[in-house]
Motif scaffolding. Structure first.
Motif, PDB file in Angstrom:
ATOM      1  N   UNK A 174       0.814  -1.216   0.000  1.00  0.00           N
ATOM      2  CA  UNK A 174       0.000   0.000   0.000  1.00  0.00           C
ATOM      3  C   UNK A 174       0.851   1.271   0.000  1.00  0.00           C
ATOM      4  N   UNK A 175       2.159   1.128  -0.027  1.00  0.00           N
ATOM      5  CA  UNK A 175       3.059   2.271   0.123  1.00  0.00           C
ATOM      6  C   UNK A 175       2.760   3.430  -0.824  1.00  0.00           C
ATOM      7  N   UNK A 176       2.618   3.218  -2.132  1.00  0.00           N
ATOM      8  CA  UNK A 176       2.349   4.367  -3.020  1.00  0.00           C
ATOM      9  C   UNK A 176       1.066   5.116  -2.656  1.00  0.00           C
ATOM     10  N   UNK A 177       0.028   4.360  -2.324  1.00  0.00           N
ATOM     11  CA  UNK A 177      -1.247   4.985  -1.971  1.00  0.00           C
ATOM     12  C   UNK A 177      -1.127   5.762  -0.658  1.00  0.00           C
ATOM     13  N   UNK A 178      -0.451   5.184   0.329  1.00  0.00           N
ATOM     14  CA  UNK A 178      -0.287   5.847   1.613  1.00  0.00           C
ATOM     15  C   UNK A 178       0.569   7.104   1.477  1.00  0.00           C
TER      16      UNK A 178
ATOM     17  N   UNK B 198      -7.745   3.958   7.451  1.00  0.00           N
ATOM     18  CA  UNK B 198      -7.160   3.030   6.482  1.00  0.00           C
ATOM     19  C   UNK B 198      -6.033   2.208   7.109  1.00  0.00           C
ATOM     20  N   UNK B 199      -5.185   2.851   7.891  1.00  0.00           N
ATOM     21  CA  UNK B 199      -4.084   2.136   8.540  1.00  0.00           C
ATOM     22  C   UNK B 199      -4.603   1.132   9.567  1.00  0.00           C
ATOM     23  N   UNK B 200      -5.631   1.522  10.322  1.00  0.00           N
ATOM     24  CA  UNK B 200      -6.221   0.597  11.293  1.00  0.00           C
ATOM     25  C   UNK B 200      -6.823  -0.605  10.579  1.00  0.00           C
ATOM     26  N   UNK B 201      -7.539  -0.352   9.501  1.00  0.00           N
ATOM     27  CA  UNK B 201      -8.126  -1.456   8.735  1.00  0.00           C
ATOM     28  C   UNK B 201      -7.047  -2.392   8.195  1.00  0.00           C
ATOM     29  N   UNK B 202      -6.000  -1.818   7.630  1.00  0.00           N
ATOM     30  CA  UNK B 202      -4.900  -2.646   7.115  1.00  0.00           C
ATOM     31  C   UNK B 202      -4.270  -3.475   8.226  1.00  0.00           C
TER      32      UNK B 202
END
Length: 90
Positions: free
Chosen positions: A7-11, A55-59
């Protein structure tokens, strides 16, 4: 941590947008913009940070709790999330 790499590019794009929004607040303050304008900019940043946090919590939940390899990994993932949520809600 592999899930973060996927997910790095999106984050990073989200973080860069946040940086741009923060710079907009700085410019508005320097230009002595009306209070309502500055408050709207701040509200936008708050919403963006909340979206990134969600988003980070979900991931994290998916990678370290839902797809945990065993009970110990599940427990560790859950404990990490509990600590983060406690900090976030302060």
């Amino acid at each position: 941590m592999g899930h973060m790499l996927r997910e790095k590019p999106k984050l990073l794009a989200r973080v860069r947008r946040l940086k741009g929004q923060m710079e907009a607040i700085e410019r508005a303050l320097e230009a002595e913009a009306p209070c309502a304008e500055v408050l709207n900019l701040v509200a936008s940043v708050r919403g963006a940070v909340n979206g990134l946090t969600a988003e980070l919590i979900e991931d994290h939940l998916r990678a370290h709790v839902v797809e945990a390899a065993d009970a110990e990994a599940w427990r560790a993932g859950a404990e990490e999330l509990i600590a983060v949520v406690r900090t976030y809600l302060r």
